[in-house]
Design a protein around this motif. Structure first.
Motif, PDB file in Angstrom:
ATOM      1  N   ARG A  50       0.715  -1.303   0.079  1.00 52.74           N
ATOM      2  CA  ARG A  50       0.049  -0.019   0.067  1.00 52.74           C
ATOM      3  C   ARG A  50       0.825   1.280   0.106  1.00 52.74           C
ATOM      4  O   ARG A  50       1.920   1.186   0.412  1.00 52.74           O
ATOM      5  N   VAL A  51       0.293   2.351  -0.357  1.00 54.97           N
ATOM      6  CA  VAL A  51       1.111   3.736  -0.629  1.00 54.97           C
ATOM      7  C   VAL A  51       0.073   4.844  -0.060  1.00 54.97           C
ATOM      8  O   VAL A  51      -1.040   4.540   0.008  1.00 54.97           O
ATOM      9  N   ARG A  52       0.761   5.738   0.337  1.00 53.29           N
ATOM     10  CA  ARG A  52       0.240   6.895   0.624  1.00 53.29           C
ATOM     11  C   ARG A  52       0.927   8.214   0.478  1.00 53.29           C
ATOM     12  O   ARG A  52       2.141   8.242   0.572  1.00 53.29           O
ATOM     13  N   VAL A  53       0.212   9.248   0.221  1.00 54.54           N
ATOM     14  CA  VAL A  53       0.947  10.698   0.093  1.00 54.54           C
ATOM     15  C   VAL A  53       0.435  11.389   1.538  1.00 54.54           C
ATOM     16  O   VAL A  53      -0.870  11.289   1.932  1.00 54.54           O
ATOM     17  N   HIS A  54       1.387  12.013   2.075  1.00 54.55           N
ATOM     18  CA  HIS A  54       1.049  12.562   3.356  1.00 54.55           C
ATOM     19  C   HIS A  54       2.224  13.776   3.643  1.00 54.55           C
ATOM     20  O   HIS A  54       3.178  13.951   2.946  1.00 54.55           O
ATOM     21  N   GLY A  55       1.940  14.424   4.737  1.00 52.95           N
ATOM     22  CA  GLY A  55       3.039  15.310   5.299  1.00 52.95           C
ATOM     23  C   GLY A  55       3.202  16.501   4.305  1.00 52.95           C
ATOM     24  O   GLY A  55       4.250  16.967   4.139  1.00 52.95           O
ATOM     25  N   VAL A  56       2.080  16.879   3.663  1.00 52.34           N
ATOM     26  CA  VAL A  56       2.216  18.061   2.792  1.00 52.34           C
ATOM     27  C   VAL A  56       2.048  19.315   3.647  1.00 52.34           C
ATOM     28  O   VAL A  56       1.196  19.605   4.253  1.00 52.34           O
ATOM     29  N   GLU A  57       3.400  20.187   3.419  1.00 54.15           N
ATOM     30  CA  GLU A  57       3.221  21.446   4.168  1.00 54.15           C
ATOM     31  C   GLU A  57       4.253  22.400   3.370  1.00 54.15           C
ATOM     32  O   GLU A  57       5.362  21.755   2.670  1.00 54.15           O
ATOM     33  N   LYS A  58       4.333  23.614   3.822  1.00 49.60           N
ATOM     34  CA  LYS A  58       5.305  24.368   3.255  1.00 49.60           C
ATOM     35  C   LYS A  58       6.545  24.048   3.855  1.00 49.60           C
ATOM     36  O   LYS A  58       6.650  24.214   5.185  1.00 49.60           O
ATOM     37  N   ALA A  59       7.729  24.255   3.168  1.00 52.08           N
ATOM     38  CA  ALA A  59       9.080  23.861   3.745  1.00 52.08           C
ATOM     39  C   ALA A  59      10.070  24.529   2.629  1.00 52.08           C
ATOM     40  O   ALA A  59       9.797  24.303   1.418  1.00 52.08           O
ATOM     41  N   GLU A  60      11.137  24.950   2.899  1.00 54.73           N
ATOM     42  CA  GLU A  60      12.119  25.594   2.206  1.00 54.73           C
ATOM     43  C   GLU A  60      13.141  24.286   2.051  1.00 54.73           C
ATOM     44  O   GLU A  60      13.350  23.111   2.819  1.00 54.73           O
ATOM     45  N   PRO A  61      13.732  23.962   0.778  1.00 51.12           N
ATOM     46  CA  PRO A  61      14.545  22.806   0.539  1.00 51.12           C
ATOM     47  C   PRO A  61      15.698  23.114   1.140  1.00 51.12           C
ATOM     48  O   PRO A  61      16.406  23.969   1.383  1.00 51.12           O
ATOM     49  N   PRO A  62      16.322  21.801   1.580  1.00 50.87           N
ATOM     50  CA  PRO A  62      17.520  21.911   2.194  1.00 50.87           C
ATOM     51  C   PRO A  62      19.012  22.107   1.582  1.00 50.87           C
ATOM     52  O   PRO A  62      19.747  22.861   2.016  1.00 50.87           O
ATOM     53  N   LYS A  63      19.081  22.242   0.248  1.00 50.29           N
ATOM     54  CA  LYS A  63      20.112  22.534  -0.646  1.00 50.29           C
ATOM     55  C   LYS A  63      19.895  23.879  -1.200  1.00 50.29           C
ATOM     56  O   LYS A  63      20.501  24.121  -2.294  1.00 50.29           O
ATOM     57  N   GLY A  64      19.039  24.605  -1.077  1.00 48.24           N
ATOM     58  CA  GLY A  64      18.809  25.822  -1.520  1.00 48.24           C
ATOM     59  C   GLY A  64      17.517  25.961  -2.591  1.00 48.24           C
ATOM     60  O   GLY A  64      17.510  24.693  -3.047  1.00 48.24           O
ATOM     61  N   ARG A  65      17.232  26.945  -2.860  1.00 47.45           N
ATOM     62  CA  ARG A  65      16.202  27.041  -4.109  1.00 47.45           C
ATOM     63  C   ARG A  65      16.671  26.938  -5.203  1.00 47.45           C
ATOM     64  O   ARG A  65      17.830  27.441  -5.797  1.00 47.45           O
ATOM     65  N   ASP A  66      15.872  26.395  -6.172  1.00 45.10           N
ATOM     66  CA  ASP A  66      16.356  26.434  -7.649  1.00 45.10           C
ATOM     67  C   ASP A  66      15.879  27.542  -8.365  1.00 45.10           C
ATOM     68  O   ASP A  66      14.787  28.180  -7.994  1.00 45.10           O
ATOM     69  N   ASP A  67      16.680  28.096  -9.346  1.00 46.05           N
ATOM     70  CA  ASP A  67      16.514  29.206  -9.982  1.00 46.05           C
ATOM     71  C   ASP A  67      15.095  29.237 -10.783  1.00 46.05           C
ATOM     72  O   ASP A  67      14.227  30.234 -10.998  1.00 46.05           O
ATOM     73  N   ALA A  68      14.743  28.164 -11.140  1.00 52.49           N
ATOM     74  CA  ALA A  68      13.437  27.984 -11.866  1.00 52.49           C
ATOM     75  C   ALA A  68      12.205  27.953 -11.082  1.00 52.49           C
ATOM     76  O   ALA A  68      11.240  28.404 -11.437  1.00 52.49           O
ATOM     77  N   ALA A  69      12.357  28.093  -9.768  1.00 61.43           N
ATOM     78  CA  ALA A  69      11.375  28.208  -8.826  1.00 61.43           C
ATOM     79  C   ALA A  69      11.401  29.422  -8.315  1.00 61.43           C
ATOM     80  O   ALA A  69      10.861  29.847  -7.117  1.00 61.43           O
ATOM     81  N   ASP A  70      11.791  30.656  -8.822  1.00 59.66           N
ATOM     82  CA  ASP A  70      11.841  31.976  -8.490  1.00 59.66           C
ATOM     83  C   ASP A  70      10.243  32.460  -8.304  1.00 59.66           C
ATOM     84  O   ASP A  70       9.524  32.443  -9.064  1.00 59.66           O
ATOM     85  N   GLU A  71       9.999  33.029  -7.181  1.00 59.64           N
ATOM     86  CA  GLU A  71       8.928  33.850  -6.868  1.00 59.64           C
ATOM     87  C   GLU A  71       7.598  32.660  -6.687  1.00 59.64           C
ATOM     88  O   GLU A  71       6.638  33.028  -6.936  1.00 59.64           O
ATOM     89  N   LEU A  72       7.964  31.352  -6.602  1.00 58.92           N
ATOM     90  CA  LEU A  72       7.263  30.327  -6.250  1.00 58.92           C
ATOM     91  C   LEU A  72       7.369  29.882  -4.645  1.00 58.92           C
ATOM     92  O   LEU A  72       8.341  30.199  -4.094  1.00 58.92           O
ATOM     93  N   THR A  73       6.328  29.417  -4.180  1.00 63.58           N
ATOM     94  CA  THR A  73       6.331  28.793  -2.786  1.00 63.58           C
ATOM     95  C   THR A  73       6.677  27.373  -2.910  1.00 63.58           C
ATOM     96  O   THR A  73       6.029  26.615  -3.207  1.00 63.58           O
ATOM     97  N   TYR A  74       7.736  27.213  -2.076  1.00 64.86           N
ATOM     98  CA  TYR A  74       8.131  25.547  -1.658  1.00 64.86           C
ATOM     99  C   TYR A  74       7.264  25.028  -0.745  1.00 64.86           C
ATOM    100  O   TYR A  74       6.799  25.628   0.108  1.00 64.86           O
TER     101      TYR A  74
END
Length: 171
Positions: free
Chosen positions: A20-44
């Motif tokens: 079985r599988v599930r998707v869970h733990g959806v929350e706003k969070a910054e990535p550990p290795k820094g933001r990608d330039d392609a995600a500029d002005e987007l919310t992680y």
């Protein structure tokens, strides 16, 4: 038409009994290795995909970025999946009574994160499984009354549950 799972629900596979599988733990969070330039002005945001084996034999699991599709907002626009910061499940044997979890980082417009659809298709022992859908979202920082929303989000399951709980708390 089948109903989608709600984020946090387990989905059992028919062909792979006990898996079985599930998707869970959806929350706003910054990535550990820094933001990608392609995600500029987007919310992680971060989400988890957990695979659990309740069978008596082990399964070889494979889950990478091409097997996950995340859509956000009322129009279902594709979210940016940050594969550099994400931790996938690649060629891992999940033994009986064990779990494996992928931690994924994605980004989208902040106003659209209250409504998202996440599709997952595992590869189990070199065979593709059925594709499953989870629906959910992340509440925005500014509270919005569901009746004031201009789209059909007020009819979503999350809004129905929120309205039900609000009515129960008032009575």
């Amino acid at each position: 038409m089948r109903e989608p799972n709600v984020v946090g629900d387990w989905q059992e596979y028919d062909e792979q009994a006990g898996l079985r599988v599930r998707v869970h733990g959806v929350e706003k969070a910054e990535p550990p290795k820094g933001r990608d330039d392609a995600a500029d002005e987007l919310t992680y945001f971060r989400l988890r995909v957990t695979v659990e084996n309740r069978a008596t034999e082990h399964f070889g699991i494979h889950l990478e970025d091409g097997q996950i599709d995340i859509r956000v907002g009322a129009d279902g626009e594709s979210a940016f999946l940050d594969w550099r910061n994400s931790q996938f499940i690649e060629g891992y044997d999940v033994y009986p009574l064990r779990r494996a979890t992928a931690v994924l980082f994605a980004a989208g417009p902040d106003a659209a994160l209250d409504r998202m659809d996440i599709q997952v298709q595992l590869k189990v022992d070199d065979e593709w499984t059925e594709r499953f859908l989870w629906a959910g979202g992340i509440a925005n920082d500014t509270p919005v009354d569901a009746a004031a929303r201009p789209d059909t989000a007020r009819d979503s399951l999350a809004c129905q549950v929120t309205n039900f709980l609000r009515r129960e708390a008032e009575s």
